[in-house]
Design a protein around this motif. Sequence first.
Motif, PDB file in Angstrom:
ATOM      1  N   VAL A 121     -33.995  16.181  53.239  1.00  0.00           N
ATOM      2  CA  VAL A 121     -33.625  14.770  53.162  1.00  0.00           C
ATOM      3  C   VAL A 121     -33.342  14.372  51.714  1.00  0.00           C
ATOM      4  O   VAL A 121     -32.388  13.635  51.430  1.00  0.00           O
ATOM      5  CB  VAL A 121     -34.740  13.887  53.758  1.00  0.00           C
ATOM      6  CG1 VAL A 121     -34.464  12.413  53.504  1.00  0.00           C
ATOM      7  CG2 VAL A 121     -34.874  14.151  55.248  1.00  0.00           C
ATOM      8  N   ALA A 122     -34.161  14.876  50.764  1.00  0.00           N
ATOM      9  CA  ALA A 122     -33.945  14.548  49.348  1.00  0.00           C
ATOM     10  C   ALA A 122     -32.617  15.094  48.844  1.00  0.00           C
ATOM     11  O   ALA A 122     -31.893  14.433  48.091  1.00  0.00           O
ATOM     12  CB  ALA A 122     -35.098  15.100  48.509  1.00  0.00           C
ATOM     13  N   GLU A 123     -32.260  16.314  49.261  1.00  0.00           N
ATOM     14  CA  GLU A 123     -30.991  16.883  48.841  1.00  0.00           C
ATOM     15  C   GLU A 123     -29.823  16.104  49.426  1.00  0.00           C
ATOM     16  O   GLU A 123     -28.812  15.882  48.756  1.00  0.00           O
ATOM     17  CB  GLU A 123     -30.920  18.345  49.265  1.00  0.00           C
ATOM     18  CG  GLU A 123     -31.874  19.244  48.488  1.00  0.00           C
ATOM     19  CD  GLU A 123     -31.884  20.663  49.015  1.00  0.00           C
ATOM     20  OE1 GLU A 123     -31.136  20.934  49.993  1.00  0.00           O
ATOM     21  OE2 GLU A 123     -32.616  21.498  48.462  1.00  0.00           O
ATOM     22  N   ALA A 124     -29.944  15.676  50.672  1.00  0.00           N
ATOM     23  CA  ALA A 124     -28.889  14.855  51.264  1.00  0.00           C
ATOM     24  C   ALA A 124     -28.767  13.521  50.536  1.00  0.00           C
ATOM     25  O   ALA A 124     -27.659  13.016  50.315  1.00  0.00           O
ATOM     26  CB  ALA A 124     -29.167  14.629  52.751  1.00  0.00           C
ATOM     27  N   THR A 125     -29.897  12.944  50.147  1.00  0.00           N
ATOM     28  CA  THR A 125     -29.875  11.687  49.398  1.00  0.00           C
ATOM     29  C   THR A 125     -29.182  11.858  48.061  1.00  0.00           C
ATOM     30  O   THR A 125     -28.394  11.009  47.626  1.00  0.00           O
ATOM     31  CB  THR A 125     -31.315  11.180  49.182  1.00  0.00           C
ATOM     32  OG1 THR A 125     -31.961  11.039  50.445  1.00  0.00           O
ATOM     33  CG2 THR A 125     -31.317   9.853  48.447  1.00  0.00           C
ATOM     34  N   GLN A 126     -29.452  12.974  47.385  1.00  0.00           N
ATOM     35  CA  GLN A 126     -28.810  13.220  46.100  1.00  0.00           C
ATOM     36  C   GLN A 126     -27.299  13.361  46.250  1.00  0.00           C
ATOM     37  O   GLN A 126     -26.533  12.887  45.405  1.00  0.00           O
ATOM     38  CB  GLN A 126     -29.379  14.479  45.455  1.00  0.00           C
ATOM     39  CG  GLN A 126     -28.814  14.728  44.057  1.00  0.00           C
ATOM     40  CD  GLN A 126     -29.243  16.053  43.499  1.00  0.00           C
ATOM     41  OE1 GLN A 126     -29.392  17.019  44.233  1.00  0.00           O
ATOM     42  NE2 GLN A 126     -29.439  16.124  42.202  1.00  0.00           N
ATOM     43  N   GLN A 127     -26.857  14.014  47.319  1.00  0.00           N
ATOM     44  CA  GLN A 127     -25.425  14.178  47.518  1.00  0.00           C
ATOM     45  C   GLN A 127     -24.734  12.832  47.718  1.00  0.00           C
ATOM     46  O   GLN A 127     -23.571  12.675  47.360  1.00  0.00           O
ATOM     47  CB  GLN A 127     -25.165  15.085  48.729  1.00  0.00           C
ATOM     48  CG  GLN A 127     -25.598  16.522  48.519  1.00  0.00           C
ATOM     49  CD  GLN A 127     -24.849  17.191  47.379  1.00  0.00           C
ATOM     50  OE1 GLN A 127     -23.641  17.009  47.217  1.00  0.00           O
ATOM     51  NE2 GLN A 127     -25.555  17.965  46.580  1.00  0.00           N
ATOM     52  N   VAL A 128     -25.459  11.865  48.306  1.00  0.00           N
ATOM     53  CA  VAL A 128     -24.877  10.542  48.506  1.00  0.00           C
ATOM     54  C   VAL A 128     -24.906   9.737  47.212  1.00  0.00           C
ATOM     55  O   VAL A 128     -23.918   9.087  46.838  1.00  0.00           O
ATOM     56  CB  VAL A 128     -25.619   9.785  49.620  1.00  0.00           C
ATOM     57  CG1 VAL A 128     -25.122   8.347  49.730  1.00  0.00           C
ATOM     58  CG2 VAL A 128     -25.429  10.517  50.949  1.00  0.00           C
ATOM     59  N   LEU A 129     -26.028   9.781  46.496  1.00  0.00           N
ATOM     60  CA  LEU A 129     -26.163   8.977  45.282  1.00  0.00           C
ATOM     61  C   LEU A 129     -25.432   9.610  44.106  1.00  0.00           C
ATOM     62  O   LEU A 129     -24.560   9.004  43.500  1.00  0.00           O
ATOM     63  CB  LEU A 129     -27.648   8.811  44.945  1.00  0.00           C
ATOM     64  CG  LEU A 129     -28.468   7.962  45.910  1.00  0.00           C
ATOM     65  CD1 LEU A 129     -29.902   7.890  45.440  1.00  0.00           C
ATOM     66  CD2 LEU A 129     -27.882   6.578  46.038  1.00  0.00           C
ATOM     67  N   LEU A 177     -25.603   2.270  40.538  1.00  0.00           N
ATOM     68  CA  LEU A 177     -24.442   3.049  40.975  1.00  0.00           C
ATOM     69  C   LEU A 177     -23.610   2.291  42.008  1.00  0.00           C
ATOM     70  O   LEU A 177     -22.376   2.318  41.965  1.00  0.00           O
ATOM     71  CB  LEU A 177     -24.891   4.390  41.551  1.00  0.00           C
ATOM     72  CG  LEU A 177     -25.248   5.477  40.545  1.00  0.00           C
ATOM     73  CD1 LEU A 177     -25.612   6.771  41.268  1.00  0.00           C
ATOM     74  CD2 LEU A 177     -24.109   5.724  39.574  1.00  0.00           C
ATOM     75  N   GLY A 178     -24.281   1.624  42.943  1.00  0.00           N
ATOM     76  CA  GLY A 178     -23.541   0.866  43.938  1.00  0.00           C
ATOM     77  C   GLY A 178     -22.707  -0.239  43.311  1.00  0.00           C
ATOM     78  O   GLY A 178     -21.544  -0.458  43.697  1.00  0.00           O
ATOM     79  N   SER A 179     -23.258  -0.916  42.323  1.00  0.00           N
ATOM     80  CA  SER A 179     -22.507  -1.965  41.645  1.00  0.00           C
ATOM     81  C   SER A 179     -21.354  -1.390  40.832  1.00  0.00           C
ATOM     82  O   SER A 179     -20.250  -1.953  40.820  1.00  0.00           O
ATOM     83  CB  SER A 179     -23.450  -2.765  40.739  1.00  0.00           C
ATOM     84  OG  SER A 179     -22.743  -3.752  40.024  1.00  0.00           O
ATOM     85  N   ARG A 192     -21.564  -6.555  32.929  1.00  0.00           N
ATOM     86  CA  ARG A 192     -22.286  -7.735  33.420  1.00  0.00           C
ATOM     87  C   ARG A 192     -22.593  -7.597  34.905  1.00  0.00           C
ATOM     88  O   ARG A 192     -23.663  -8.026  35.371  1.00  0.00           O
ATOM     89  CB  ARG A 192     -21.470  -8.998  33.156  1.00  0.00           C
ATOM     90  CG  ARG A 192     -21.329  -9.326  31.683  1.00  0.00           C
ATOM     91  CD  ARG A 192     -20.918 -10.763  31.463  1.00  0.00           C
ATOM     92  NE  ARG A 192     -20.654 -10.991  30.048  1.00  0.00           N
ATOM     93  CZ  ARG A 192     -21.607 -11.224  29.147  1.00  0.00           C
ATOM     94  NH1 ARG A 192     -22.869 -11.254  29.530  1.00  0.00           N
ATOM     95  NH2 ARG A 192     -21.299 -11.420  27.873  1.00  0.00           N
ATOM     96  N   ARG A 193     -21.727  -7.007  35.681  1.00  0.00           N
ATOM     97  CA  ARG A 193     -22.009  -6.785  37.091  1.00  0.00           C
ATOM     98  C   ARG A 193     -23.193  -5.830  37.266  1.00  0.00           C
ATOM     99  O   ARG A 193     -24.036  -6.021  38.157  1.00  0.00           O
ATOM    100  CB  ARG A 193     -20.754  -6.216  37.776  1.00  0.00           C
ATOM    101  CG  ARG A 193     -19.579  -7.172  37.860  1.00  0.00           C
ATOM    102  CD  ARG A 193     -19.612  -7.971  39.144  1.00  0.00           C
ATOM    103  NE  ARG A 193     -19.399  -7.144  40.312  1.00  0.00           N
ATOM    104  CZ  ARG A 193     -18.198  -6.865  40.845  1.00  0.00           C
ATOM    105  NH1 ARG A 193     -17.091  -7.366  40.284  1.00  0.00           N
ATOM    106  NH2 ARG A 193     -18.114  -6.117  41.928  1.00  0.00           N
ATOM    107  N   LEU A 194     -23.262  -4.806  36.445  1.00  0.00           N
ATOM    108  CA  LEU A 194     -24.381  -3.873  36.528  1.00  0.00           C
ATOM    109  C   LEU A 194     -25.691  -4.568  36.181  1.00  0.00           C
ATOM    110  O   LEU A 194     -26.723  -4.325  36.821  1.00  0.00           O
ATOM    111  CB  LEU A 194     -24.157  -2.689  35.583  1.00  0.00           C
ATOM    112  CG  LEU A 194     -22.894  -1.858  35.775  1.00  0.00           C
ATOM    113  CD1 LEU A 194     -22.935  -0.625  34.893  1.00  0.00           C
ATOM    114  CD2 LEU A 194     -22.706  -1.459  37.224  1.00  0.00           C
TER     115      LEU A 194
END
Length: 367
Positions: free
Chosen positions: A92-100, A162-164, A180-182
């Motif tokens: 699950v952590a590796e999948a999370t890293q691939q997304v982030l 990252l999302g911003s 400023r958005r970040l």
Amino acid sequence: MIRTSRGDRVRTKAVSAGRRGLGGRLRRSVPLALPVGWGAVAVAWKFGCPLARQPGLPVRIATSIVFLTVGTGLVLGVRRQLRRELARVRAVAEATQQVLLRPPPARLDGLALAAGQLSATRGASVGGDLYEAVATPYGVRIVVGDVRGHGLAALGAVVAVLGSFREAAHDEAELGGVLRRLERALQRHLRERARDEHPALGKGDPEHPVAEEFVTLLLLEVRADGRLAVLDCGHPAPYRLGPRVERLPVGEPLPPLGILPLPAVLVPHTGARLLPGETLVLHTDGAEEARDRRGRFFGFEAALARSAGRPPEGVVRQTYEALLRHTGGRLDDDVALLVVRNDRVRVPAQPAEPGLRRPRPAPSTHC
């Protein structure tokens, strides 16, 4: 044709889900079935067998062997179950890293890129470092940051920043508008975390754990002509690999996000360029602050000099190998690298381009 009502379908799905859940629980309990069986045999031996209640050394030895075997089986069964759970958590952590922290594209608007991260948390693949590169109408925009702390505790701030960035990099014409958005995204995350975790304390309370959280960050834009625009929020300046290895000038640093508000006017530093063939190495401070067992710092600049001339993925790989050799594989902080090489080719100026001189016509001889 046999028609089924909606209620029948719902009940069928519920029964199927219940069976799957029961099957999962049964599979998880299989490793413990044999030790539990051994334990039942041991209890039956101790309290149901007349021979076990007789005095004498041989009987005591036999009883001890039975209970030792049961205890060993229980430990091995629990250990096997924990290893399976750990494997699932790591997946699950590796999948999370691939997304982030998704790997950047190998090529982006004439630039070659490569990136990587080493987490200081043993067995973890997600840390507190972040990076991203996107092609926009204003140039290739890149962010590299370091959240205070590492591991899963810093994951929320990484998600917010990252999302911003992935939205603001395309929406904002000015690099200052992206920053400023970040800042606003991070402030929202910290407020929500403070409200959820410690509702009795305000974020301004010095005892509040969120009050000490911040993000150092470097925001960079590579324009079409190779000119760089940089905004530095307390982050280490990148290195430029060309005829020599040198620190890139980034101008006056700004405060890290989350500590103090940004100034009213944000002017990026534009005094540097990335010429064709040159490489830019953006990093987090874990690369320069890593030490060996004797407390000696890692020679980051020397490692970059040895990898000069290699493609970006080669720079990342060779630098990480040298870093792990120096530290013996033990890191005190996360380390992230993002390497960018300018593969754009200079195009000779054409006479039709604006701003160029055209040949003057010959003087006329007509009256």
